[in-house]
Structure formats: C-alpha cells, structure tokens
Scaffold this motif. Structure first.
Motif, PDB file in Angstrom:
ATOM      1  N   PRO A  53     -18.916 -22.447  69.373  1.00  0.00           N
ATOM      2  CA  PRO A  53     -18.789 -22.175  67.934  1.00  0.00           C
ATOM      3  C   PRO A  53     -17.461 -21.473  67.638  1.00  0.00           C
ATOM      4  CG  PRO A  53     -20.523 -20.835  68.917  1.00  0.00           C
ATOM      5  CD  PRO A  53     -20.015 -21.749  69.979  1.00  0.00           C
ATOM      6  N   PRO A  54     -16.898 -21.731  66.465  1.00  0.00           N
ATOM      7  CA  PRO A  54     -15.630 -21.089  66.130  1.00  0.00           C
ATOM      8  C   PRO A  54     -15.804 -19.573  65.972  1.00  0.00           C
ATOM      9  CG  PRO A  54     -16.371 -22.540  64.343  1.00  0.00           C
ATOM     10  CD  PRO A  54     -17.342 -22.659  65.453  1.00  0.00           C
ATOM     11  N   ALA A  55     -14.719 -18.851  66.202  1.00  0.00           N
ATOM     12  CA  ALA A  55     -14.767 -17.389  66.115  1.00  0.00           C
ATOM     13  C   ALA A  55     -15.107 -16.923  64.705  1.00  0.00           C
ATOM     14  CB  ALA A  55     -13.435 -16.792  66.564  1.00  0.00           C
ATOM     15  N   LEU A  56     -14.776 -17.734  63.701  1.00  0.00           N
ATOM     16  CA  LEU A  56     -15.089 -17.367  62.316  1.00  0.00           C
ATOM     17  C   LEU A  56     -16.591 -17.178  62.126  1.00  0.00           C
ATOM     18  CD1 LEU A  56     -14.232 -16.978  59.364  1.00  0.00           C
ATOM     19  CD2 LEU A  56     -14.543 -19.443  59.073  1.00  0.00           C
ATOM     20  N   ILE A  57     -17.380 -18.019  62.762  1.00  0.00           N
ATOM     21  CA  ILE A  57     -18.839 -17.883  62.684  1.00  0.00           C
ATOM     22  C   ILE A  57     -19.263 -16.539  63.269  1.00  0.00           C
ATOM     23  CG2 ILE A  57     -21.047 -18.858  63.425  1.00  0.00           C
ATOM     24  CD1 ILE A  57     -19.590 -20.589  61.397  1.00  0.00           C
TER      25      ILE A  57
END
Length: 137
Positions: A53-57
C-alpha cells in the motif's frame, strides 16, 4: 439541601466513571495507528505477491487515529474535570457546558448529561455553587 448534595455526589462519581470509560474507548484507534505505522515503516511486511500500500494510506491511518485518540482523551479530561468541579461546587457554567456536550454521546453520556442538566438547573443547586460550599472542604 441534603438531597442536592447526594445528587451532586452521585453525579461526581458517574462523571469519573464516564471519563474513565471515554478514555478507554478513545484508545481503540491505537489499532489503526499501529497499522498506519506499519504501512509507513515496513510496507514489505505485507503480502509480497502484490504492490504494497502507498505511504499516503499509512499517513491517513496515523493522522485520523491520532486525532480521534487525542479528541477522546480531551473529552475524557473534560468529563473528569467536570466531575471534580461538581464535587467542589465550582465552575457552574463549565459543568453545564460539559453536561450539554455529554448529551451527544449515546447512551451513557446522554443519560448523564440530561441528569446533570436537571440537577444543575435547580435553584437550590445554583445556591450551593454560588456559596462554593464543598462536601470535601
């Protein structure tokens, strides 16, 4: 007069109990905080067959969980402070405002808020607050 003091004593105890329960329930988003930190710090720990999952999540999980925890602890502190003010017969308006805010949180906060407002609206209880007479001294 004795009945008012008894009611204020019970309200004080219930405010302490509700404040403790609120602080406890405010800790539930810690699970989301940990998940968000894992997504940020160690995204490779997720299943390797797909994209991590992207770090933004992860940051969204951390920020929202942190805000919910902080707001819950602030609310718990306000409820406990209102209980202390009730026991000392100080800060009448603060107790009224916290009782109103408690009404939003069903079911226990609503019941405690309504009972607090009913007791605090009595002229005899207003007189107790005006005199600053405290059971504990």
């Amino acid at each position: 007069m004795k009945q008012d003091e008894d009611h204020l004593m019970l309200l004080t105890i219930f405010h302490y109990v509700l404040g403790g329960l609120t602080a406890l329930f405010a800790c539930f988003p810690i699970i989301h905080l940990v998940i968000g930190l894992v997504i940020i710090i160690a995204p490779e720990s997720f299943d390797g067959s797909s994209e991590p999952p992207p770090a933004l999540i992860g940051w969204l999980f951390v920020i929202f969980a942190g805000v919910f925890i902080l707001m819950g602890w602030i609310l718990a502190s306000l409820i406990i402070a209102a209980g202390r003010c009730l026991s000392r017969r100080r800060r009448y308006m603060f107790c009224m405002v916290v009782a109103g805010i408690e009404c939003i949180f069903m079911p226990f906060g609503t019941a405690l808020g309504i009972f607090s407002l009913i007791v605090l609206m009595r002229p005899s209880v207003k007189a107790l607050f005006a005199s600053g007479r405290s059971v504990q001294g």
